[in-house]
Design a protein around this motif. Structure first.
Motif, PDB file in Angstrom:
ATOM      1  N   GLY A  95      -5.933  -0.777  -0.345  1.00 30.04           N
ATOM      2  CA  GLY A  95      -5.661  -1.430   1.027  1.00 30.04           C
ATOM      3  C   GLY A  95      -6.834  -2.334   0.689  1.00 30.04           C
ATOM      4  N   ALA A 151      -6.603   2.442   4.087  1.00 33.97           N
ATOM      5  CA  ALA A 151      -5.732   1.563   4.363  1.00 33.97           C
ATOM      6  C   ALA A 151      -5.138   0.780   5.534  1.00 33.97           C
ATOM      7  CB  ALA A 151      -5.035   1.921   3.423  1.00 33.97           C
ATOM      8  N   ASP A 172     -10.926   2.499   0.250  1.00 28.99           N
ATOM      9  CA  ASP A 172      -9.675   2.058  -0.410  1.00 28.99           C
ATOM     10  C   ASP A 172      -8.916   0.892  -1.396  1.00 28.99           C
ATOM     11  OD1 ASP A 172      -6.795   3.337  -0.971  1.00 28.99           O
ATOM     12  OD2 ASP A 172      -6.216   1.721  -0.318  1.00 28.99           O
ATOM     13  N   VAL A 199       1.298  -1.075   0.343  1.00 31.46           N
ATOM     14  CA  VAL A 199       0.137   0.005   0.183  1.00 31.46           C
ATOM     15  C   VAL A 199       0.835   0.747  -0.006  1.00 31.46           C
ATOM     16  CG1 VAL A 199      -1.519   1.371   1.015  1.00 31.46           C
ATOM     17  CG2 VAL A 199      -2.020  -1.393   1.206  1.00 31.46           C
TER      18      VAL A 199
END
Length: 239
Positions: free
Chosen positions: A193, A156, A190, A40
């Motif tokens: 994520g 995330a 996200d 990430v």
């Protein structure tokens, strides 16, 4: 990458540290979560990007963070996009210890030597500034309480915290049940994520070696988990 902002792997590890015992919650799954958190962070830095359920290097230039750059170089050497589950479940465990040493060098934690059963040497880690951990937790609390879509970094972090089973550590007991549910729901905010969080859970559920059939070619496919993550909140000393 400057040191003015903490990375997602650093924040995930600080969330997992128990301020009383100096040990980490969910130590086994935390290694997987840290591997996902690196992905990430590299994506946010513009170094990698999702390609279906795979990860592709789009800019091999180092970030300046040694731990992230090590992961970036390993990805670059693959030569072709790698499935997120294969990367996270690969033989690169030990990230928890690597990041604990990294946090110690950065002055965010300090090591405390001790003994288990009066014989075996152990090392526990205490945050040097508990306000940092409180600030990280407050961001999750705010996202859970307000329902306002969080920024990508917080989303995330929440997704990874859920994936490694930190929900019961952060929001324990029956009174924390609704917060744990909302923490899980933040995974949708996200895409990157979400991708790595699902990959972390897939590895824990033992499906990393099974390629998904009829895989969608959308940029980031988010498949719901068929089986709820069963996490143990045992606290284990760091040797």
């Amino acid at each position: 990458m400057g040191r003015s902002r903490r990375t997602i792997p650093e924040e995930l590890l600080l969330l997992a540290l128990d301020p009383t015992t100096g040990t980490t919650a969910q130590p086994q799954s935390l290694d997987l979560g840290l591997a996902g958190a690196q992905l990430v962070e590299l994506a946010l830095a513009g170094r990698i990007a999702p390609d279906g359920d795979r990860i592709a290097v789009v800019m091999p230039r180092p970030t300046g963070d040694p731990t992230l750059d090590s992961a970036l170089e390993l990805l670059r050497r693959r030569g072709s996009p790698v499935r997120a589950v294969h990367w996270i479940g690969g033989p690169r465990l030990g990230l928890r210890q690597i990041y604990l040493a990294h946090l110690e060098r950065c002055g965010m934690v300090h090591a405390v030597a001790g003994q288990m059963c009066g014989v075996l040497p152990t090392t526990r880690y205490q945050a040097t500034d508990t306000a940092i951990s409180r600030d990280i937790k407050a961001r999750l609390d705010n996202a859970i309480r307000t329902g306002v879509p969080p920024d990508p970094r917080t989303a995330a972090l929440a997704a990874l915290a859920h994936a490694v089973g930190l929900g019961k550590h952060l929001y324990p007991g029956n009174e924390g049940r609704s917060s744990r549910s909302r923490l899980r729901d933040l995974i949708r905010h996200d895409p990157m994520g979400g991708l790595v969080a699902h990959a972390v859970m897939d590895v824990q559920n033992g499906v990393a070696v099974q390629p998904r059939r009829n895989q969608q070619t959308a940029s980031v496919p988010l498949q719901p988990q068929a089986q709820a993550r069963r996490g143990s909140m045992a606290h284990t000393s760091v040797h």
